[in-house]
Scaffold this motif. Sequence first.
Motif, PDB file in Angstrom:
ATOM      1  N   ALA A   1      65.660 -72.815 -61.115  1.00  0.00           N
ATOM      2  CA  ALA A   1      65.675 -73.991 -62.001  1.00  0.00           C
ATOM      3  C   ALA A   1      66.092 -75.239 -61.225  1.00  0.00           C
ATOM      4  CB  ALA A   1      66.629 -73.751 -63.158  1.00  0.00           C
ATOM      5  N   HIS A   2      67.058 -75.046 -60.330  1.00  0.00           N
ATOM      6  CA  HIS A   2      67.553 -76.158 -59.510  1.00  0.00           C
ATOM      7  C   HIS A   2      66.433 -76.726 -58.633  1.00  0.00           C
ATOM      8  CE1 HIS A   2      70.677 -78.515 -57.692  1.00  0.00           C
ATOM      9  NE2 HIS A   2      70.507 -77.986 -56.485  1.00  0.00           N
ATOM     10  N   PHE A   3      65.682 -75.838 -58.000  1.00  0.00           N
ATOM     11  CA  PHE A   3      64.546 -76.264 -57.163  1.00  0.00           C
ATOM     12  C   PHE A   3      63.512 -77.005 -58.005  1.00  0.00           C
ATOM     13  CE2 PHE A   3      64.756 -73.027 -53.377  1.00  0.00           C
ATOM     14  CZ  PHE A   3      65.870 -73.691 -52.910  1.00  0.00           C
ATOM     15  N   LEU A   4      63.295 -76.497 -59.197  1.00  0.00           N
ATOM     16  CA  LEU A   4      62.319 -77.109 -60.083  1.00  0.00           C
ATOM     17  C   LEU A   4      62.741 -78.542 -60.438  1.00  0.00           C
ATOM     18  CD1 LEU A   4      59.831 -75.582 -61.060  1.00  0.00           C
ATOM     19  CD2 LEU A   4      60.966 -75.207 -63.244  1.00  0.00           C
ATOM     20  N   ASN A   5      64.040 -78.685 -60.739  1.00  0.00           N
ATOM     21  CA  ASN A   5      64.583 -80.007 -61.081  1.00  0.00           C
ATOM     22  C   ASN A   5      64.422 -81.000 -59.948  1.00  0.00           C
ATOM     23  OD1 ASN A   5      65.441 -79.690 -63.630  1.00  0.00           O
ATOM     24  ND2 ASN A   5      67.490 -78.935 -63.063  1.00  0.00           N
TER      25      ASN A   5
END
Lengths: 204, 315
Positions: B183-187
């Motif tokens: 999710a962090h990478f996506l953000n």
Amino acid sequence: MATMECKIVTLGEGRVGKTSLALKYVKNEFHKDEISTVNANYLTKLVQIPQGSVQLNIWDTAGQERFRAIASNYYRQAKGALIVYDITDRKSFDKVVSWIKELKSQAEKNIVIVVAGNKCDMEKERQINRPEALEFCRKMQIRHFDTSAKSGNGVEEMFMELASQIFEANKGELGQSGRNSRRGKITVEKTKHRENSGKKGGCC
Amino acid sequence: MDSKENFPSSNPLSTSTHFPQCGCNKSRSGSKLHPCPETLRESCRKGQKWLKLVRLPQDPKSSYHKLLTLSCNEPTNTQLALDISRTYSQVDYFSNGPGRQSIIRLIRAFCIYNPSLGYVQGMNYIIASLLWHTNEIDAFWLFVILIEDYELRDNFIPTFPGLKKHSHIIDFLINHHIPQLYAHFLNLNISIEIFATDWFLTLFTSTMPIQFSGEIFKYFFTQGWAFFYKLCLEIIIRLSDKLLSANTFAQVLSYIKPHGNSLKHWKSFIGTLEKGRDKGDWKKIIKAASVLDINERFLHCLSHNANNFILASDD
């Protein structure tokens, strides 16, 4: 502080000095036999220009023709591009034209392009006449810089120019909060401006 | 400039003074097990093991010799001239020593053997790493086998389907094992290709000192890409706390894609891979990765799935 974050990309034939220019600018390092770039490197530097500050996120790409197919991964959404050729290698200069064409048709509309004639410390082996390169860039309305990643000549000026052109081209996009805080920085940046104005000799 | 270096057109193997540099055959006392010059040209014990795992052509020696008698095309020579001094430039044996000629000969032979693929940057690291452990003929055929039987070809052909496939699989593995990092990478808009493409193209050989490359091949020749994905995951797991605490794209990249190939850079990267009391050490990390518990069938399904995904995205 109004920091504009922007992506820039280095492009050009293999071994013209793309990595060396980026490294010289970001880390003030120079290695004669810089390792060949596999795919792409990433470097970042915060630049103070008279108008504000710009965080340059530099994607330094591999020069081999095969990787050209994936170069668009890197110049996509880039706000600036540095196209490098080697003044001692005619072929590398010829590649500049095709990169400019590709960027103008594929990249962001307002992408800022500058061209670097690198290795200008090797004047004796020069194959591309300076007037020729200047005339070509003038027609394309692109700034041309003579650079040497080895001596550092022209490197700082070129990236500063790139940063400030990018800032000008994109200042409309800076958020309201950004603009307010930028005013607070003007005094510091004026001093910086004076320092830079004395160094214009490197570009042409 | 090196591109103007005079490349001899015929460069026979008989002029080779290359021998494996790894020192794997040293006995505990430090002396060579086989000190006579002839046997020094043999591949090391590790290299011999890899050779047993693969299917070599009938007459590897004369087939390689034959390739060396032919001349390869000009673009290859030009690109080689540009790259050769920049392959492991910090390892004298390759940048200035006998290893340099061996890399040149081997890449030229490969371009004649497989002209439609030719030489692509990244291959130079894999080849040099093989040569570290083996003689030239063995290195050549091991490389050919990596390309043909271990899907490396897909990493180098013009549309780079291998890069898409491996990125897709690693993306999925991160989502499965460390969903908060996914999710962090996506953000932050971070895709796997951004930091892992060099890993794919050089099988990590450009990311670690050459002394450890043998450990990679040891597992890659037995487990194939399954091992590679495990190693990626092991590295990402070790970095995950730092990556999660990084708030910007630039910060994340500074942890996972350190620039530079000097000893200093390598040390700092490996330093970031420490885990608790376990100091960062490539050999340990590679070993830990090799036993990482990922279901082989699950990986197989992922691989199948990724192939379909690539087919669909190409349509």
